[in-house]
Design a protein around this motif. Sequence first.
Motif, PDB file in Angstrom:
ATOM      1  N   ASN A  83     -37.533-118.039 -38.303  1.00 12.13           N
ATOM      2  CA  ASN A  83     -38.286-116.747 -37.533  1.00 12.13           C
ATOM      3  C   ASN A  83     -39.609-117.466 -36.636  1.00 12.13           C
ATOM      4  OD1 ASN A  83     -38.000-114.606 -39.611  1.00 12.13           O
ATOM      5  ND2 ASN A  83     -39.181-115.610 -41.276  1.00 12.13           N
ATOM      6  N   GLY A  84     -39.554-117.006 -35.911  1.00 12.03           N
ATOM      7  CA  GLY A  84     -40.313-117.458 -34.422  1.00 12.03           C
ATOM      8  C   GLY A  84     -40.002-117.783 -33.461  1.00 12.03           C
ATOM      9  N   ALA A 129     -43.609-118.020 -26.230  1.00 17.22           N
ATOM     10  CA  ALA A 129     -42.381-117.291 -26.444  1.00 17.22           C
ATOM     11  C   ALA A 129     -41.535-117.243 -26.651  1.00 17.22           C
ATOM     12  CB  ALA A 129     -41.968-115.905 -27.072  1.00 17.22           C
TER      13      ALA A 129
END
Length: 305
Positions: A41-42, A21
């Motif tokens: 996003n992400g 992440a």
Amino acid sequence: MTPSATLEAHALTKRYRRTTAVDDLSFRVRPGVVTGFLGPNGAGKSTTLRLFLGLDRPTRGAATVGGLRLAETPRAMRVVGAMLDARAVHPRRTATDHLLAVARAGGVHRRRVPEVLGLVGLADAAHRPAGELSLGMQQRLGIATALVGDPGVVILDEPLNGLDPEGIRWARTLMRDLASEGRTVLFSSHLMGEMELTADHLVVVHHGRLLADQPLTAFVAERTTRRVRARSPERERLAAALDRAGVTTRVDPVAADALDVTGTTTDEVGRIAATTGVALAELTDVRDSLEEVFLAMTAARKDAA
């Protein structure tokens, strides 16, 4: 107010099984400026904020506040205030009761509660259950929660969600006021126009990696193409005159009477038009928006992956 401190990510990495992440991320967020945290996003933004707040443990590296992990910081609520999810409030608890509980947990005097309710514009809703508040009012309550301890560092994840235009302007002004007091302000937002209006500095991430860490003005200037938009009822004559002067033009794809002119200035285009006797309906200096720059930047990274 507790003295502000610098947030710093030191080779920060967070893996969840096979997913990375946050990937070797290093940057600083300094006092006195509003820093925008930008990424699709992400991209790892929320994970990074959780690592700063000690809600997740890094796989490698460190996230520090004034050189210390937040867990090592005495009276942490007075040092850092954060909003990660404005909806994380018991729906039957009133705004006042919620903030009193937060203040009690952080060792903050109860008199701070009415002060912060007034600051975020919720004085009239102080005794309403959180579940009855509009989405915009819940956002304001989340921001109030971050400010209960009068912290020197303020972290806000998507603080503009659910706010109407007046509320967005209020939040923008609040963040700039907090920074002007010398606080460290870090906020994320997917609203590019508001990011451009609010942030002094940008930290841009994609797939957990750092893409940029620089003042907003420098970020935009290095990645945009400035051009002149010229509209004329005699577009072909204007294009021919500019071509003779060695200026590059292309037909605007939207307006039939407009040209996009690169490599020159509005003054020069105006001079050429006047010399040629061509009437102008519009002469505008144009540059790419932050949204256009960001989308092109992340698309290039996606293509390269």
